[in-house]
Design a protein around this motif. Structure first.
Motif, PDB file in Angstrom:
ATOM      1  N   GLU A  16      61.893  40.837  39.060  1.00 19.57           N
ATOM      2  CA  GLU A  16      62.159  39.706  39.933  1.00 19.57           C
ATOM      3  C   GLU A  16      63.457  39.051  39.485  1.00 19.57           C
ATOM      4  OE1 GLU A  16      58.926  36.995  40.188  1.00 19.57           O
ATOM      5  OE2 GLU A  16      57.604  38.436  41.220  1.00 19.57           O
ATOM      6  N   ILE A  17      64.379  38.881  40.406  1.00 22.02           N
ATOM      7  CA  ILE A  17      65.713  38.384  40.114  1.00 22.02           C
ATOM      8  C   ILE A  17      65.982  37.114  40.913  1.00 22.02           C
ATOM      9  CG2 ILE A  17      68.199  38.932  40.204  1.00 22.02           C
ATOM     10  CD1 ILE A  17      66.662  40.717  38.313  1.00 22.02           C
ATOM     11  N   ASN A  18      66.623  36.150  40.268  1.00 20.42           N
ATOM     12  CA  ASN A  18      67.185  35.008  40.987  1.00 20.42           C
ATOM     13  C   ASN A  18      68.633  35.357  41.283  1.00 20.42           C
ATOM     14  OD1 ASN A  18      68.598  32.607  41.622  1.00 20.42           O
ATOM     15  ND2 ASN A  18      67.084  31.360  40.542  1.00 20.42           N
ATOM     16  N   GLU A  19      68.893  35.682  42.548  1.00 21.90           N
ATOM     17  CA  GLU A  19      70.232  36.103  42.961  1.00 21.90           C
ATOM     18  C   GLU A  19      70.802  35.084  43.941  1.00 21.90           C
ATOM     19  OE1 GLU A  19      72.317  39.873  45.262  1.00 21.90           O
ATOM     20  OE2 GLU A  19      70.372  40.159  44.286  1.00 21.90           O
ATOM     21  N   ASN A  20      71.823  34.351  43.465  1.00 21.25           N
ATOM     22  CA  ASN A  20      72.403  33.287  44.307  1.00 21.25           C
ATOM     23  C   ASN A  20      71.339  32.295  44.760  1.00 21.25           C
ATOM     24  OD1 ASN A  20      75.252  33.767  44.485  1.00 21.25           O
ATOM     25  ND2 ASN A  20      74.776  35.607  45.665  1.00 21.25           N
ATOM     26  N   ASP A  21      70.442  31.933  43.802  1.00 25.93           N
ATOM     27  CA  ASP A  21      69.368  30.973  44.071  1.00 25.93           C
ATOM     28  C   ASP A  21      68.348  31.482  45.082  1.00 25.93           C
ATOM     29  OD1 ASP A  21      70.364  29.052  42.288  1.00 25.93           O
ATOM     30  OD2 ASP A  21      71.744  28.301  43.803  1.00 25.93           O
ATOM     31  N   GLU A  22      68.303  32.789  45.248  1.00 23.23           N
ATOM     32  CA  GLU A  22      67.321  33.399  46.141  1.00 23.23           C
ATOM     33  C   GLU A  22      66.515  34.430  45.355  1.00 23.23           C
ATOM     34  OE1 GLU A  22      67.184  36.192  50.174  1.00 23.23           O
ATOM     35  OE2 GLU A  22      69.060  35.208  49.582  1.00 23.23           O
ATOM     36  N   LYS A  23      65.212  34.400  45.479  1.00 20.50           N
ATOM     37  CA  LYS A  23      64.356  35.338  44.772  1.00 20.50           C
ATOM     38  C   LYS A  23      64.409  36.712  45.432  1.00 20.50           C
ATOM     39  CE  LYS A  23      59.570  36.100  43.314  1.00 20.50           C
ATOM     40  NZ  LYS A  23      58.199  35.552  43.289  1.00 20.50           N
ATOM     41  N   LYS A  24      64.716  37.734  44.614  1.00 21.27           N
ATOM     42  CA  LYS A  24      64.758  39.096  45.124  1.00 21.27           C
ATOM     43  C   LYS A  24      64.012  40.021  44.174  1.00 21.27           C
ATOM     44  CE  LYS A  24      68.982  38.924  47.884  1.00 21.27           C
ATOM     45  NZ  LYS A  24      70.270  39.611  48.187  1.00 21.27           N
ATOM     46  N   ILE A  25      63.520  41.123  44.718  1.00 23.95           N
ATOM     47  CA  ILE A  25      62.803  42.118  43.922  1.00 23.95           C
ATOM     48  C   ILE A  25      63.566  43.437  43.978  1.00 23.95           C
ATOM     49  CG2 ILE A  25      60.697  43.515  43.794  1.00 23.95           C
ATOM     50  CD1 ILE A  25      59.153  41.050  44.734  1.00 23.95           C
ATOM     51  N   TYR A  26      63.764  44.036  42.803  1.00 26.50           N
ATOM     52  CA  TYR A  26      64.427  45.339  42.719  1.00 26.50           C
ATOM     53  C   TYR A  26      63.488  46.328  42.048  1.00 26.50           C
ATOM     54  CZ  TYR A  26      69.023  43.410  43.931  1.00 26.50           C
ATOM     55  OH  TYR A  26      70.098  42.825  44.574  1.00 26.50           O
ATOM     56  N   LYS A  27      63.348  47.482  42.658  1.00 20.41           N
ATOM     57  CA  LYS A  27      62.557  48.557  42.040  1.00 20.41           C
ATOM     58  C   LYS A  27      63.382  49.197  40.932  1.00 20.41           C
ATOM     59  CE  LYS A  27      60.183  52.924  42.942  1.00 20.41           C
ATOM     60  NZ  LYS A  27      60.425  53.315  41.550  1.00 20.41           N
ATOM     61  N   VAL A  28      62.818  49.256  39.742  1.00 18.60           N
ATOM     62  CA  VAL A  28      63.456  49.936  38.613  1.00 18.60           C
ATOM     63  C   VAL A  28      62.374  50.658  37.813  1.00 18.60           C
ATOM     64  CG1 VAL A  28      65.459  48.404  38.350  1.00 18.60           C
ATOM     65  CG2 VAL A  28      63.314  47.835  37.202  1.00 18.60           C
ATOM     66  N   ASP A  29      62.764  51.734  37.158  1.00 24.14           N
ATOM     67  CA  ASP A  29      61.823  52.491  36.329  1.00 24.14           C
ATOM     68  C   ASP A  29      62.013  52.208  34.842  1.00 24.14           C
ATOM     69  OD1 ASP A  29      60.840  54.075  38.629  1.00 24.14           O
ATOM     70  OD2 ASP A  29      62.867  54.917  38.602  1.00 24.14           O
TER      71      ASP A  29
END
Length: 308
Positions: free
Chosen positions: A209-222
Protein backbone atom coordinates in the motif's frame (compact mmCIF):
# COMPACT_ATOMS: atom_id res chain seq x y z
CA UNK A 1 28.19 5.24 -5.53
CA UNK A 2 31.49 4.42 -3.82
CA UNK A 3 33.85 7.08 -2.50
CA UNK A 4 37.52 6.53 -3.33
CA UNK A 5 38.73 8.33 -0.20
CA UNK A 6 39.94 5.95 2.50
CA UNK A 7 39.32 7.13 6.05
CA UNK A 8 41.41 6.02 9.00
CA UNK A 9 38.25 5.87 11.10
CA UNK A 10 34.52 6.12 10.52
CA UNK A 11 32.42 6.69 13.62
CA UNK A 12 28.75 5.78 13.41
CA UNK A 13 26.84 8.12 15.70
CA UNK A 14 27.37 11.63 17.07
CA UNK A 15 26.35 11.12 20.67
CA UNK A 16 28.74 11.53 23.60
CA UNK A 17 30.62 8.29 22.82
CA UNK A 18 31.02 9.05 19.13
CA UNK A 19 31.99 12.70 19.63
CA UNK A 20 34.54 11.81 22.30
CA UNK A 21 36.11 9.23 19.99
CA UNK A 22 36.19 11.84 17.24
CA UNK A 23 38.00 14.37 19.44
CA UNK A 24 40.68 11.88 20.50
CA UNK A 25 41.19 10.48 17.01
CA UNK A 26 41.19 13.94 15.44
CA UNK A 27 43.84 15.15 17.88
CA UNK A 28 45.93 12.14 16.83
CA UNK A 29 45.80 13.43 13.23
CA UNK A 30 43.68 10.56 11.95
CA UNK A 31 41.38 11.12 8.98
CA UNK A 32 38.03 10.79 10.77
CA UNK A 33 34.45 10.85 9.51
CA UNK A 34 31.41 10.89 11.79
CA UNK A 35 28.10 9.70 10.34
CA UNK A 36 25.12 11.22 12.11
CA UNK A 37 21.36 11.36 11.65
CA UNK A 38 20.01 14.87 11.89
CA UNK A 39 18.03 15.66 15.03
CA UNK A 40 18.12 12.11 16.41
CA UNK A 41 19.74 10.92 19.63
CA UNK A 42 19.29 10.67 23.39
CA UNK A 43 21.73 13.53 23.99
CA UNK A 44 19.86 15.96 21.73
CA UNK A 45 16.56 15.07 23.39
CA UNK A 46 17.85 15.69 26.94
CA UNK A 47 16.09 18.83 28.20
CA UNK A 48 18.54 19.41 31.05
CA UNK A 49 21.56 17.50 32.30
CA UNK A 50 22.47 18.06 35.96
CA UNK A 51 24.77 15.13 36.68
CA UNK A 52 27.53 15.74 34.13
CA UNK A 53 30.67 17.15 35.84
CA UNK A 54 31.69 20.72 35.12
CA UNK A 55 28.25 22.28 34.69
CA UNK A 56 27.02 23.25 38.15
CA UNK A 57 23.89 24.92 36.74
CA UNK A 58 23.20 22.08 34.32
CA UNK A 59 23.29 22.11 30.54
CA UNK A 60 20.88 21.04 27.82
CA UNK A 61 21.72 18.04 25.68
CA UNK A 62 21.76 20.20 22.56
CA UNK A 63 24.23 22.63 24.11
CA UNK A 64 26.54 19.83 25.18
CA UNK A 65 26.32 18.26 21.71
CA UNK A 66 27.19 21.56 20.05
CA UNK A 67 30.20 22.14 22.34
CA UNK A 68 31.53 18.62 21.73
CA UNK A 69 31.00 18.83 17.97
CA UNK A 70 32.74 22.23 17.83
CA UNK A 71 35.72 20.69 19.61
CA UNK A 72 35.83 17.78 17.16
CA UNK A 73 35.65 20.16 14.19
CA UNK A 74 38.60 22.05 15.67
CA UNK A 75 40.69 18.90 15.17
CA UNK A 76 39.68 18.41 11.56
CA UNK A 77 36.97 15.79 12.04
CA UNK A 78 34.52 15.47 9.13
CA UNK A 79 30.77 15.11 9.66
CA UNK A 80 28.18 13.74 7.27
CA UNK A 81 24.41 13.46 7.72
CA UNK A 82 23.47 10.04 6.35
CA UNK A 83 21.49 6.93 7.18
CA UNK A 84 23.53 3.80 7.80
CA UNK A 85 22.50 0.83 5.66
CA UNK A 86 25.13 -1.64 6.77
CA UNK A 87 28.80 -2.52 7.05
CA UNK A 88 30.43 -4.91 4.59
CA UNK A 89 33.70 -6.76 5.15
CA UNK A 90 35.28 -7.83 1.88
CA UNK A 91 38.82 -9.24 1.94
CA UNK A 92 39.52 -7.29 5.14
CA UNK A 93 38.23 -4.07 3.59
CA UNK A 94 35.61 -2.23 5.63
CA UNK A 95 32.85 -0.63 3.58
CA UNK A 96 30.35 1.53 5.44
CA UNK A 97 27.19 1.71 3.35
CA UNK A 98 24.96 4.77 3.67
CA UNK A 99 21.97 6.12 1.81
CA UNK A 100 24.22 8.57 -0.05
CA UNK A 101 27.39 6.59 -0.78
CA UNK A 102 29.61 3.68 0.20
CA UNK A 103 32.65 4.67 2.25
CA UNK A 104 36.00 2.93 2.68
CA UNK A 105 37.70 2.91 6.06
CA UNK A 106 40.49 1.20 7.95
CA UNK A 107 38.53 1.06 11.22
CA UNK A 108 35.03 1.60 12.57
CA UNK A 109 33.62 2.68 15.92
CA UNK A 110 29.92 1.88 16.30
CA UNK A 111 28.52 4.50 18.66
CA UNK A 112 24.96 4.78 17.39
CA UNK A 113 23.35 4.59 20.81
CA UNK A 114 20.60 2.22 21.76
CA UNK A 115 18.44 2.62 18.69
CA UNK A 116 15.41 0.68 19.88
CA UNK A 117 13.17 3.71 19.44
CA UNK A 118 14.92 5.09 16.37
CA UNK A 119 13.99 2.35 13.94
CA UNK A 120 10.37 2.79 12.97
CA UNK A 121 9.35 -0.36 11.16
CA UNK A 122 6.96 -0.27 8.24
CA UNK A 123 3.75 -2.21 8.87
CA UNK A 124 4.38 -5.77 7.72
CA UNK A 125 8.17 -5.36 7.47
CA UNK A 126 8.97 -7.58 10.44
CA UNK A 127 6.32 -10.18 9.53
CA UNK A 128 7.60 -10.63 5.97
CA UNK A 129 11.34 -10.40 6.62
CA UNK A 130 12.79 -13.37 4.75
CA UNK A 131 9.42 -13.92 3.10
CA UNK A 132 9.75 -11.33 0.37
CA UNK A 133 11.32 -8.47 2.35
CA UNK A 134 15.08 -7.96 2.01
CA UNK A 135 17.68 -5.24 2.54
CA UNK A 136 20.29 -6.56 0.11
CA UNK A 137 19.80 -6.98 -3.65
CA UNK A 138 23.23 -8.55 -4.10
CA UNK A 139 22.33 -11.15 -1.47
CA UNK A 140 18.80 -12.03 -2.57
CA UNK A 141 18.47 -10.77 -6.15
CA UNK A 142 18.81 -14.24 -7.62
CA UNK A 143 15.59 -15.26 -5.84
CA UNK A 144 13.57 -12.73 -7.84
CA UNK A 145 13.68 -14.36 -11.27
CA UNK A 146 10.57 -13.50 -13.30
CA UNK A 147 9.05 -11.61 -10.36
CA UNK A 148 7.68 -8.10 -9.95
CA UNK A 149 10.07 -6.41 -7.52
CA UNK A 150 9.67 -3.18 -5.55
CA UNK A 151 12.63 -1.08 -4.38
CA UNK A 152 12.09 1.67 -1.81
CA UNK A 153 14.61 4.43 -1.15
CA UNK A 154 15.98 7.86 -1.98
CA UNK A 155 19.66 7.06 -2.40
CA UNK A 156 21.96 6.42 -5.33
CA UNK A 157 22.53 2.98 -3.85
CA UNK A 158 18.80 2.22 -4.01
CA UNK A 159 18.84 3.12 -7.69
CA UNK A 160 21.95 1.00 -8.31
CA UNK A 161 20.26 -1.92 -6.57
CA UNK A 162 17.11 -1.43 -8.65
CA UNK A 163 19.15 -1.51 -11.86
CA UNK A 164 21.00 -4.59 -10.61
CA UNK A 165 17.68 -6.38 -10.00
CA UNK A 166 16.64 -5.90 -13.64
CA UNK A 167 19.06 -8.77 -14.41
CA UNK A 168 16.66 -11.16 -12.70
CA UNK A 169 13.21 -9.66 -12.24
CA UNK A 170 10.43 -9.44 -14.80
CA UNK A 171 9.79 -5.85 -13.69
CA UNK A 172 11.37 -3.54 -11.10
CA UNK A 173 9.45 -0.63 -9.62
CA UNK A 174 11.50 1.93 -7.69
CA UNK A 175 9.30 3.84 -5.25
CA UNK A 176 10.84 7.12 -4.17
CA UNK A 177 9.71 10.37 -2.66
CA UNK A 178 12.07 12.79 -4.37
CA UNK A 179 14.01 10.95 -7.06
CA UNK A 180 13.12 12.33 -10.49
CA UNK A 181 15.66 10.83 -12.87
CA UNK A 182 14.60 8.42 -15.58
CA UNK A 183 16.71 5.67 -17.14
CA UNK A 184 16.59 3.86 -20.47
CA UNK A 185 15.76 0.44 -19.04
CA UNK A 186 12.56 -1.22 -20.15
CA UNK A 187 12.34 -3.28 -16.97
CA UNK A 188 12.69 -0.34 -14.55
CA UNK A 189 9.79 1.94 -13.64
CA UNK A 190 10.17 4.85 -11.21
CA UNK A 191 7.20 5.98 -9.11
CA UNK A 192 7.91 9.35 -7.51
CA UNK A 193 6.27 11.06 -4.54
CA UNK A 194 5.53 7.63 -3.13
CA UNK A 195 5.62 6.66 0.55
CA UNK A 196 5.40 3.03 1.65
CA UNK A 197 2.64 2.57 4.23
CA UNK A 198 2.14 -1.19 4.54
CA UNK A 199 3.39 -4.52 3.22
CA UNK A 200 0.71 -7.17 2.80
CA UNK A 201 0.34 -10.78 1.79
CA UNK A 202 -0.36 -14.23 3.17
CA UNK A 203 2.66 -16.51 3.55
CA UNK A 204 4.77 -14.21 1.35
CA UNK A 205 4.65 -10.61 0.15
CA UNK A 206 1.86 -10.06 -2.37
CA UNK A 207 1.31 -6.31 -2.57
CA UNK A 208 2.14 -2.96 -0.99
CA UNK A 209 0.00 0.00 0.00
CA UNK A 210 1.50 3.29 -1.15
CA UNK A 211 0.68 6.91 -0.43
CA UNK A 212 1.23 8.42 -3.86
CA UNK A 213 0.61 12.16 -4.13
CA UNK A 214 -1.63 11.90 -1.04
CA UNK A 215 -3.66 9.17 -2.71
CA UNK A 216 -3.74 5.58 -1.50
CA UNK A 217 -2.66 3.10 -4.17
CA UNK A 218 -1.97 -0.63 -4.23
CA UNK A 219 0.84 -2.22 -6.24
CA UNK A 220 1.24 -5.95 -6.78
CA UNK A 221 4.79 -7.05 -5.96
CA UNK A 222 6.36 -10.43 -5.24
CA UNK A 223 9.51 -9.18 -3.51
CA UNK A 224 10.64 -5.85 -2.04
CA UNK A 225 13.98 -4.33 -1.06
CA UNK A 226 14.05 -1.60 1.58
CA UNK A 227 16.64 1.20 1.75
CA UNK A 228 14.78 3.34 4.27
CA UNK A 229 17.03 3.14 7.33
CA UNK A 230 14.59 0.91 9.21
CA UNK A 231 17.02 -1.85 10.16
CA UNK A 232 17.44 -2.68 13.83
CA UNK A 233 20.88 -3.24 15.44
CA UNK A 234 20.80 -6.98 14.79
CA UNK A 235 20.18 -6.43 11.08
CA UNK A 236 22.80 -3.68 10.87
CA UNK A 237 25.64 -5.13 12.91
CA UNK A 238 25.36 -8.92 13.10
CA UNK A 239 28.09 -9.37 10.45
CA UNK A 240 30.62 -7.22 12.32
CA UNK A 241 29.91 -7.98 15.97
CA UNK A 242 28.41 -10.53 18.32
CA UNK A 243 25.14 -9.30 19.83
CA UNK A 244 23.37 -10.48 22.95
CA UNK A 245 19.72 -11.51 23.02
CA UNK A 246 18.62 -7.88 23.52
CA UNK A 247 20.55 -6.58 20.53
CA UNK A 248 23.47 -4.98 22.38
CA UNK A 249 26.96 -5.36 20.89
CA UNK A 250 29.37 -7.47 22.92
CA UNK A 251 32.90 -6.09 23.32
CA UNK A 252 35.87 -6.65 25.57
CA UNK A 253 37.10 -4.00 28.02
CA UNK A 254 38.97 -2.31 25.18
CA UNK A 255 35.73 -1.82 23.21
CA UNK A 256 36.81 -4.38 20.61
CA UNK A 257 34.22 -6.52 18.86
CA UNK A 258 35.07 -9.94 17.48
CA UNK A 259 36.16 -8.33 14.19
CA UNK A 260 39.64 -6.81 13.97
CA UNK A 261 39.40 -3.04 13.54
CA UNK A 262 35.73 -2.79 14.54
CA UNK A 263 34.91 -1.27 17.94
CA UNK A 264 31.74 -0.28 19.81
CA UNK A 265 31.16 2.41 22.41
CA UNK A 266 28.31 3.91 24.39
CA UNK A 267 24.74 2.74 24.82
CA UNK A 268 24.84 0.29 21.89
CA UNK A 269 27.34 -1.78 23.86
CA UNK A 270 26.44 -4.48 26.40
CA UNK A 271 27.10 -2.99 29.84
CA UNK A 272 25.42 -2.25 33.16
CA UNK A 273 25.39 1.56 33.32
CA UNK A 274 24.27 3.87 30.50
CA UNK A 275 25.07 7.48 31.28
CA UNK A 276 26.79 10.32 29.39
CA UNK A 277 29.86 9.88 31.59
CA UNK A 278 30.14 6.16 30.83
CA UNK A 279 29.60 6.76 27.12
CA UNK A 280 32.45 9.27 27.15
CA UNK A 281 34.65 6.71 28.91
CA UNK A 282 33.82 4.13 26.24
CA UNK A 283 34.52 6.65 23.48
CA UNK A 284 37.90 7.52 24.97
CA UNK A 285 38.98 3.88 25.20
CA UNK A 286 37.69 3.02 21.71
CA UNK A 287 39.55 5.95 20.13
CA UNK A 288 42.81 5.13 21.89
CA UNK A 289 42.52 1.53 20.71
CA UNK A 290 41.90 2.73 17.14
CA UNK A 291 44.98 4.98 17.33
CA UNK A 292 47.07 1.95 18.35
CA UNK A 293 45.42 -0.21 15.68
CA UNK A 294 46.20 2.29 12.89
CA UNK A 295 49.78 2.73 14.11
CA UNK A 296 50.30 -1.03 14.30
CA UNK A 297 49.01 -1.48 10.76
CA UNK A 298 50.53 1.65 9.24
CA UNK A 299 51.83 -0.27 6.23
CA UNK A 300 48.28 -1.65 5.79
CA UNK A 301 49.50 -4.65 3.81
CA UNK A 302 47.15 -7.06 5.51
CA UNK A 303 44.27 -4.63 5.01
CA UNK A 304 44.64 -4.85 1.21
CA UNK A 305 44.09 -1.15 0.50
CA UNK A 306 47.25 -0.58 -1.49
CA UNK A 307 45.64 -1.82 -4.74
CA UNK A 308 42.45 0.20 -4.44
Amino acid sequence: MESKEIFDLIIIGAGPAGLTSAIYAGRANLNVLVIEKEGIGSLLMAHKIDNYPGFSDGITGKELYEKMKKQALKYGVNFRKSTLLGIDLIENKKIVKTDSENLLTKSVIIASGWAKNNFSKIKGEKEFLGKGVSYCANCDGAFTKNMIVGVFGESEEALEEALFLTRYAKEVIMFTHNYKKSFPNDKLKIVSKAILEEIKGNDYVEYVEINENDEKKIYKVDYIFLYLGTKNPTELYSDVAVLNSQGYLITDDNMKTNIDGVFAAGDIREKKVRQISTAISDGTIAAMEVIKYIAKNKNLKELNYEKM
